[in-house]
Design an enzyme around this catalytic site. Structure first.
Site, mmCIF file in Angstrom:
data_model
loop_
_atom_site.group_PDB
_atom_site.id
_atom_site.type_symbol
_atom_site.label_atom_id
_atom_site.label_comp_id
_atom_site.label_asym_id
_atom_site.label_seq_id
_atom_site.Cartn_x
_atom_site.Cartn_y
_atom_site.Cartn_z
ATOM 1 C CG ASN A 190 -3.923 -5.494 -2.936
ATOM 2 O OD1 ASN A 190 -4.222 -5.360 -4.128
ATOM 3 N ND2 ASN A 190 -3.281 -4.557 -2.263
ATOM 4 C CG PHE A 194 -5.449 -0.577 -11.330
ATOM 5 C CD1 PHE A 194 -5.348 -0.221 -9.998
ATOM 6 C CD2 PHE A 194 -4.566 0.019 -12.243
ATOM 7 C CE1 PHE A 194 -4.391 0.696 -9.570
ATOM 8 C CE2 PHE A 194 -3.609 0.931 -11.816
ATOM 9 C CZ PHE A 194 -3.517 1.261 -10.485
ATOM 10 C CB SER A 276 -0.929 -0.203 -8.343
ATOM 11 O OG SER A 276 -1.224 -1.578 -8.348
ATOM 12 C CG ASN A 278 -0.875 -5.766 -7.376
ATOM 13 O OD1 ASN A 278 0.012 -6.570 -7.116
ATOM 14 N ND2 ASN A 278 -1.560 -5.123 -6.451
ATOM 15 C CB THR A 279 -0.832 -2.111 -13.211
ATOM 16 O OG1 THR A 279 -2.124 -2.317 -12.645
ATOM 17 C CG2 THR A 279 -0.968 -1.722 -14.666
ATOM 18 C CE LYS A 318 -1.670 5.076 -2.568
ATOM 19 N NZ LYS A 318 -2.987 4.576 -2.176
ATOM 20 C CG ASN A 347 -0.022 1.936 -3.820
ATOM 21 O OD1 ASN A 347 -0.551 0.959 -3.287
ATOM 22 N ND2 ASN A 347 -0.532 2.538 -4.862
HETATM 23 C C1 LIG Z 1 -7.075 -4.678 -1.048
HETATM 24 C C2 LIG Z 1 -6.359 -3.387 -1.344
HETATM 25 C C3 LIG Z 1 -6.630 -2.712 -2.527
HETATM 26 C C4 LIG Z 1 -5.992 -1.510 -2.818
HETATM 27 N N1 LIG Z 1 -6.273 -0.858 -3.982
HETATM 28 C C5 LIG Z 1 -5.680 0.344 -4.244
HETATM 29 C C6 LIG Z 1 -5.996 1.067 -5.407
HETATM 30 O O1 LIG Z 1 -6.841 0.678 -6.205
HETATM 31 N N2 LIG Z 1 -5.358 2.237 -5.628
HETATM 32 C C7 LIG Z 1 -4.414 2.750 -4.760
HETATM 33 O O2 LIG Z 1 -3.877 3.832 -5.005
HETATM 34 N N3 LIG Z 1 -4.121 2.074 -3.624
HETATM 35 C C8 LIG Z 1 -4.707 0.894 -3.355
HETATM 36 N N4 LIG Z 1 -4.403 0.223 -2.201
HETATM 37 C C9 LIG Z 1 -3.363 0.770 -1.303
HETATM 38 C C10 LIG Z 1 -3.934 1.606 -0.179
HETATM 39 O O3 LIG Z 1 -4.617 2.724 -0.665
HETATM 40 C C11 LIG Z 1 -2.806 2.085 0.757
HETATM 41 O O4 LIG Z 1 -1.971 2.954 0.032
HETATM 42 C C12 LIG Z 1 -1.999 0.945 1.328
HETATM 43 O O5 LIG Z 1 -2.805 -0.153 1.638
HETATM 44 C C13 LIG Z 1 -1.207 1.365 2.570
HETATM 45 O O6 LIG Z 1 -2.091 1.787 3.604
HETATM 46 P P1 LIG Z 1 -2.515 0.806 4.828
HETATM 47 O O7 LIG Z 1 -1.269 0.201 5.365
HETATM 48 O O8 LIG Z 1 -3.201 1.702 5.789
HETATM 49 O O9 LIG Z 1 -3.404 -0.209 4.257
HETATM 50 C C14 LIG Z 1 -5.043 -0.976 -1.898
HETATM 51 C C15 LIG Z 1 -4.794 -1.650 -0.702
HETATM 52 C C16 LIG Z 1 -5.438 -2.844 -0.408
HETATM 53 C C17 LIG Z 1 -5.153 -3.545 0.887
#
Ligand SMILES: Cc1cc2nc3c(=O)[nH]c(=O)nc-3n(C[C@H](O)[C@H](O)[C@H](O)COP(=O)(O)O)c2cc1C
Length: 459
Positions: A190, A194, A276, A278-279, A318, A347
């Site tokens: 992704n 934000f 993140s 992406n920022t 985080k 993350n």
């Molecule tokens: C579509 C998407 C959007 C996410 N948006 C955020 C976010 O806004 N803030 C954040 O701290 N992590 C964000 N994450 C990261 C997740 O919180 C998590 O840290 C990461 O996906 C790893 O966990 P997982 O493997 O169980 O998905 C996002 C993940 C995905 C897939």
């Protein structure tokens, strides 16, 4: 009730048959009176016979099923409901990932999801930051970015739910498409960037929910007893609020401080998200000096506010999984020196480990989450547990898709565990399964509680 309905239906059916046969015999009699040759019975077409048979069987099954369902206990019925959600997974898989995600959030926001009525296995219960978690499995940030579905998501049986990331000013995020599935790899890439409705909209929403949750808390038994039981000041279930920064903002600390001022009153814990991918520039805030300055400012902003007896919400940071040993040492040193309340590790990653590297989707820019992230994030978690000497509660996140995975995170040093991608693929049915598996793992290895297993692989 269903049995009564079934009996009534059967009675009505037999009555109908009687009336029908009377009608036929009367009809035959009048025909016999008016003509000398007996009437030739109409031939029922074969397909109509089959159709009637099928309808009969279907109605029978429906009634029988309904009658049986009314006799089972609430826990069994609840289990059925959770399992039944698997039926809709293929439908979601068919949709564009972001549309599917919007639908899932909307369903949870409207309560169109099952509610967990069964209590969690007692071995999963734990206390962190003076708050009671009925289980250590949480939903990580990014799923409910705007706090639209907190109640529905907590109702699914998560031990805690983290909303956000929330930015001070509303922003659109990156252009779509920005979420990509790697189904075979159990992963997602992704680059949302934000997308957020902003702190004011989220505060309004949490204000309404917070008021409602408070009301529920005080109307059931005594408020103090309930707060002790549920730990969270926001009512049953633990709510984390994850703070982000606006893309155009040049003062990151000011953004996080704004988030704290507006949202910390609703949070059981707060998260500074500086990981993140992406920022642009965000991850640089993980550097030793930058992190120290940032955490000091945010802590000060939180501590300046008026807090009741329970004190301010804990403040967590985080971090990314793409950090060098030196970065990790720096973060650990700052976290210990400034008494950061917790770290979320991790993350998404900008790396493309095997087997993702072979997929054409791997070329999409963004953070990778899900199964291929598991080892990377668990290794960093272990390093951080050792560097912080087990003194700071860690939330293990990245690639968790089973109870065994959650258990490995705990053994690597996590006190709590979060997931996103596996939930996006597996839906609500995954949560009770994962909790049951985790309880089994703990019992299998002779642990009496989660605390005993935390960091077991680092000793
Ligand atoms: C579509 C998407 C959007 C996410 N948006 C955020 C976010 O806004 N803030 C954040 O701290 N992590 C964000 N994450 C990261 C997740 O919180 C998590 O840290 C990461 O996906 C790893 O966990 P997982 O493997 O169980 O998905 C996002 C993940 C995905 C897939």
């Amino acid at each position: 009730m269903a049995t009564r309905v079934a009996l009534r239906f059967m009675r009505e059916c037999s009555l109908y048959r009687k009336v029908k046969s009377n009608h036929i015999s009367r009809h035959c009699f009048s025909n016999a009176a008016s003509a000398t040759t007996p009437p030739i019975p109409k031939k029922v077409p074969q397909f109509a016979k089959k159709g009637r048979l099928f309808t009969g069987v279907a109605i029978g099954l429906l009634i029988g099923g309904g009658a049986y369902a009314s006799t089972v206990d609430e826990a069994t019925f609840c289990g059925w409901l959770f399992s039944a959600t698997k039926l809709v997974n293929p439908f979601f898989a068919f949709l564009d990932p972001e549309v599917a995600h919007r639908l899932a959030v909307a369903a949870a926001a409207r309560g169109w999801v099952p509610v967990e009525k069964r209590s969690d296995p007692p071995i999963l219960e734990l206390n962190v930051w003076g708050r009671r978690f009925s289980n250590p499995i949480g939903l990580s940030a990014g799923f409910d970015k705007n706090a639209e579905a907190v109640e529905g998501l907590l109702g699914l049986g998560f031990g805690f739910v983290e909303v956000g990331s929330v930015t001070p000013i509303p922003q659109e995020g990156n252009p779509k498409p920005r979420i990509f599935r790697l189904r075979n790899e159990g992963a997602i890439i992704n680059r949302c960037g934000f997308n957020s409705e902003g702190i004011v909209a989220v505060a309004k929403r949490l204000g309404v929910q917070h008021g409602k949750r408070k009301l529920e808390t005080s109307s059931s038994s005594s408020a103090t007893e309930d707060e002790a039981v549920h730990g969270g000041k926001a009512g049953p279930g633990i709510l984390g609020v994850n703070l982000g920064k606006n893309k155009t903002s040049e003062d990151a600390a000011a953004d996080y401080v704004q988030g704290v001022h507006t949202l910390s009153q609703y949070a059981d814990y707060l998260v500074i998200n500086i990981s993140s991918p992406n920022t642009p520039g965000l991850r640089q805030l993980q550097g030793r000096k930058q992190l120290k300055d940032l955490v000091k400012k945010v802590q000060a902003a939180r501590d300046e506010m008026q807090w009741g007896e329970e004190g301010p919400p804990p403040l967590l940071v985080k971090i990314a999984p793409d950090l060098s040993k030196q970065d990790l040492e720096d973060i650990a040193a700052v976290a210990l020196a400034l008494r950061v309340d917790g770290l979320i590790i991790s993350n998404t990653t900008i790396q493309r480990p095997d087997p993702v590297s072979k997929s054409p989707v791997a070329e999409e820019t963004g953070g990778l989450s899900g199964k291929p992230l598991f080892n990377l994030s668990t290794n960093i978690l272990k390093d951080m547990y050792i560097l912080t000497k087990g003194r700071i509660p860690l939330i293990g996140c990245g690639g968790v898709s089973s109870g065994e995975d959650a258990y490995k995170k705990i053994r690597a040093g996590a006190t709590l565990v979060q997931l996103y991608t596996a939930f996006a693929y597996g839906g609500p049915a995954l949560i009770p399964k994962l909790k049951a598996e985790l309880a089994e793992c703990l019992e299998r290895d002779g642990y009496k509680s989660i605390y005993e297993a935390v960091g077991a692989d680092c000793r």
